[in-house]
Design an enzyme around this catalytic site. Sequence first.
Site, PDB file in Angstrom:
ATOM      1  N   ASP A 121       0.852  -1.190   0.000  1.00 23.44           N
ATOM      2  CA  ASP A 121       0.000   0.000   0.000  1.00 23.44           C
ATOM      3  C   ASP A 121       0.888   1.241   0.000  1.00 23.44           C
ATOM      4  O   ASP A 121       1.698   1.416   0.900  1.00 23.44           O
ATOM      5  CB  ASP A 121      -0.861  -0.020   1.273  1.00 23.44           C
ATOM      6  CG  ASP A 121      -2.277   0.451   0.995  1.00 23.44           C
ATOM      7  OD1 ASP A 121      -3.220  -0.185   1.488  1.00 23.44           O
ATOM      8  OD2 ASP A 121      -2.396   1.453   0.275  1.00 23.44           O
TER       9      ASP A 121
ATOM     10  N   ASP B  84      -3.054   4.665  -2.051  1.00 25.98           N
ATOM     11  CA  ASP B  84      -4.040   5.209  -1.129  1.00 25.98           C
ATOM     12  C   ASP B  84      -4.435   6.628  -1.519  1.00 25.98           C
ATOM     13  O   ASP B  84      -3.581   7.488  -1.719  1.00 25.98           O
ATOM     14  CB  ASP B  84      -3.446   5.195   0.281  1.00 25.98           C
ATOM     15  CG  ASP B  84      -4.480   5.475   1.336  1.00 25.98           C
ATOM     16  OD1 ASP B  84      -4.373   6.504   2.020  1.00 25.98           O
ATOM     17  OD2 ASP B  84      -5.418   4.661   1.445  1.00 25.98           O
TER      18      ASP B  84
ATOM     19  N   GLU C 241      -6.608   3.903  -5.520  1.00 32.37           N
ATOM     20  CA  GLU C 241      -7.840   4.006  -4.737  1.00 32.37           C
ATOM     21  C   GLU C 241      -8.482   5.288  -5.225  1.00 32.37           C
ATOM     22  O   GLU C 241      -8.040   6.374  -4.886  1.00 32.37           O
ATOM     23  CB  GLU C 241      -7.577   4.059  -3.241  1.00 32.37           C
ATOM     24  CG  GLU C 241      -8.871   4.091  -2.446  1.00 32.37           C
ATOM     25  CD  GLU C 241      -8.722   4.552  -1.023  1.00 32.37           C
ATOM     26  OE1 GLU C 241      -9.576   4.208  -0.196  1.00 32.37           O
ATOM     27  OE2 GLU C 241      -7.736   5.247  -0.720  1.00 32.37           O
TER      28      GLU C 241
ATOM     29  N   HIS D  48     -10.843  -3.095   3.788  1.00 30.06           N
ATOM     30  CA  HIS D  48     -10.612  -2.696   5.194  1.00 30.06           C
ATOM     31  C   HIS D  48     -11.339  -1.398   5.534  1.00 30.06           C
ATOM     32  O   HIS D  48     -11.352  -0.964   6.681  1.00 30.06           O
ATOM     33  CB  HIS D  48      -9.111  -2.523   5.433  1.00 30.06           C
ATOM     34  CG  HIS D  48      -8.550  -1.435   4.604  1.00 30.06           C
ATOM     35  ND1 HIS D  48      -8.338  -1.562   3.240  1.00 30.06           N
ATOM     36  CD2 HIS D  48      -8.247  -0.160   4.884  1.00 30.06           C
ATOM     37  CE1 HIS D  48      -7.896  -0.416   2.762  1.00 30.06           C
ATOM     38  NE2 HIS D  48      -7.828   0.451   3.743  1.00 30.06           N
ATOM     39  N   ASP D  49     -11.964  -0.767   4.533  1.00 29.90           N
ATOM     40  CA  ASP D  49     -12.743   0.459   4.780  1.00 29.90           C
ATOM     41  C   ASP D  49     -14.241   0.198   4.724  1.00 29.90           C
ATOM     42  O   ASP D  49     -15.037   1.129   4.795  1.00 29.90           O
ATOM     43  CB  ASP D  49     -12.422   1.518   3.722  1.00 29.90           C
ATOM     44  CG  ASP D  49     -11.041   2.127   3.914  1.00 29.90           C
ATOM     45  OD1 ASP D  49     -10.477   2.609   2.923  1.00 29.90           O
ATOM     46  OD2 ASP D  49     -10.534   2.080   5.047  1.00 29.90           O
TER      47      ASP D  49
HETATM   48  O1  TEU Z   1      -9.280   5.433   2.415  1.00 31.71           O
HETATM   49  C1  TEU Z   1      -9.732   6.626   1.885  1.00 31.71           C
HETATM   50  C2  TEU Z   1     -11.165   6.606   1.969  1.00 31.71           C
HETATM   51  O2  TEU Z   1     -11.771   6.882   1.068  1.00 31.71           O
HETATM   52  C3  TEU Z   1     -11.785   6.119   3.182  1.00 31.71           C
HETATM   53  O3  TEU Z   1     -11.237   6.751   4.197  1.00 31.71           O
HETATM   54  C4  TEU Z   1     -13.195   6.439   3.155  1.00 31.71           C
HETATM   55  O4  TEU Z   1     -13.406   7.620   2.566  1.00 31.71           O
HETATM   56  C5  TEU Z   1     -13.737   6.618   4.445  1.00 31.71           C
HETATM   57  O5  TEU Z   1     -13.697   5.412   5.041  1.00 31.71           O
HETATM   58  C6  TEU Z   1     -15.086   7.158   4.241  1.00 31.71           C
HETATM   59  O6  TEU Z   1     -15.965   6.702   5.154  1.00 31.71           O
HETATM   60  C7  TEU Z   1      -7.902   5.293   2.466  1.00 31.71           C
HETATM   61  C8  TEU Z   1      -7.612   4.022   3.235  1.00 31.71           C
HETATM   62  O7  TEU Z   1      -8.163   2.953   2.532  1.00 31.71           O
HETATM   63  C9  TEU Z   1      -8.235   4.194   4.600  1.00 31.71           C
HETATM   64  O8  TEU Z   1      -8.107   3.004   5.358  1.00 31.71           O
HETATM   65  C10 TEU Z   1      -7.518   5.321   5.308  1.00 31.71           C
HETATM   66  O9  TEU Z   1      -8.169   5.573   6.508  1.00 31.71           O
HETATM   67  C11 TEU Z   1      -7.563   6.587   4.458  1.00 31.71           C
HETATM   68  O10 TEU Z   1      -7.279   6.374   3.093  1.00 31.71           O
HETATM   69  C12 TEU Z   1      -6.474   7.505   4.924  1.00 31.71           C
HETATM   70  O11 TEU Z   1      -5.236   6.942   4.594  1.00 31.71           O
END
Ligand code: TEU
Length: 514
Positions: free
Chosen positions: A55, A157, A211, A286-287
């Site tokens: 990542d 990311d 992403e 994971h989100d």
């Molecule tokens: O996620 C970005 C993102 O879009 C998410 O944070 C999402 O917007 C959020 O959960 C909305 O509810 C990336 C990573 O995948 C995430 O785990 C990180 O928290 C974030 O970036 C910051 O690095």
Amino acid sequence: MFECLHSTHVFTSPNDDNGYDISDYRGIMKEFGTMKDFDELLKGMHQRKIKLVLDLVVNHSSDEHVWFRESRKSRTNPYRNYYHWWNAEKGKPSHRYSFFDVEGSAWKYDSTTDAYYLHYFSEKQPDLNWENPKVRKEIYDMMHFWFKKGVDGFRMDVISAISKDTTFPELPAKYKGDYIAYYAEGPYLHKYLKEMNEKILSKYDVISVAEGLGVTTETAHKFVDQERKELDMLYHFEGMGLGYLPGQFRQMDPKGKSLTDFKKIYSKWDSVFAKKGWGTIYLGNHDQPRMVTRWGNDAPKYREASSKMLTTFLLTMRATPYYYFGDELGMNNIKFDKIEDYRDIETINYYRKLQNEGGDLDYFLQGQKISARDNGRTPFQWDDSKNAGFTKGKPWLKVNPNYKKINVAAQEKDPDSVLNYFRKMVRLRKSLPELIYGKYELLDRDNEKVYAYTRALNKKKVLVLLNFSTSLTKFEIPKTSGSLNVLMNNIASLNIKNNIVTLEPYQALLIRLK
Ligand code: TEU
């Protein structure tokens, strides 16, 4: 054919945001082990013909990274311009939305130098200044470091948000308050992605996937069209918001989600890459909460069938499937009752924000049982021993108490398990090019219960039938030459009479038409 495994980040981090706050891009987080352990992991994976994608979290770093510790020391520090600072004497900077900040503001005042610094995520995740060529060189050198080690690619990311208009104007009216859309259209974004490709990605046999926060069907091709020499793939968020109440934070609409809207989104994105470029497909990560709870039905009588049905969807679409660990077991949401059980900064900070505003905390916690990120982050369930065999230590999140039943050991020996169905579907996808490259055609688009489509390639055609409902549902199978050849069925029973199939709840069928 290599399998591909994307590991979320393993870099040194104080873990303010589950590791998405990196303090050393060339270090391994001590909780995970040492660089020697990492090298051994990579070697073992390659020996098993598995590639490893890491990542790349470079929209921001941790505030404990030496770059930021230096940058905040003085306005003349050589690292000052590695981040975005707004000197306080200029007055308050224009508002910028923060995903995790309790007050929702992406500007944090720092008395050391009487200035504000920008953080789209938490205040411990200051945004890097990509407009500074030194910052870009640092990042490219770090990517070289990992590619020279043999790492096979990067998931990038929130890479769509790296370029900022550093005059920080008021949000232009055309964005109608949509900061995410604005963040994804920075002035030099594609100049930097081209530069990254030219200086790094084109030098190695690696994959790059963005992403794509804020990326739309209109802007997607800019990232992935081969002639643009930027990235290989991206994943969009359009499906992830389906079923949430507008303007509310991850609160499910009690009316539920519409399958026709679901079909519209995934059919639209299939057409985006029908002629050029290549797409991705996912329902969990994971989100996101667990796939079977969010898109299937995790009630005991439906969990296995609906989990297999969703697996069938992901592995029969014309895109690279991103399949999240634990979904191959049908792991479902843990649905915490108390805020104390949560570890995710997004849930905890939003709860604090509501507390400050006197908001309805119970309503929020109820909503989080379905939609919180921590539901997708509970430890993997290997067996029915303590902590599901995941650790002899204390896991960072409670283990889902259903691990006694839902675990690898139990499912290995059960030929009809969710795990073995996943394996069968992977083998089938690999053996049928029409399931990978075949033309996608949606059937019966207004059907609110069944998602039906065909995949066709070189005179071969397969029909995919997915019952997304708890009810028995009839569907007329298009006429075929010769007898019906059922390639896959996620449940034991099959009821077809004269080309009319009666689908059981969450039944998934693959039928060869040609
Ligand atoms: O996620 C970005 C993102 O879009 C998410 O944070 C999402 O917007 C959020 O959960 C909305 O509810 C990336 C990573 O995948 C995430 O785990 C990180 O928290 C974030 O970036 C910051 O690095």
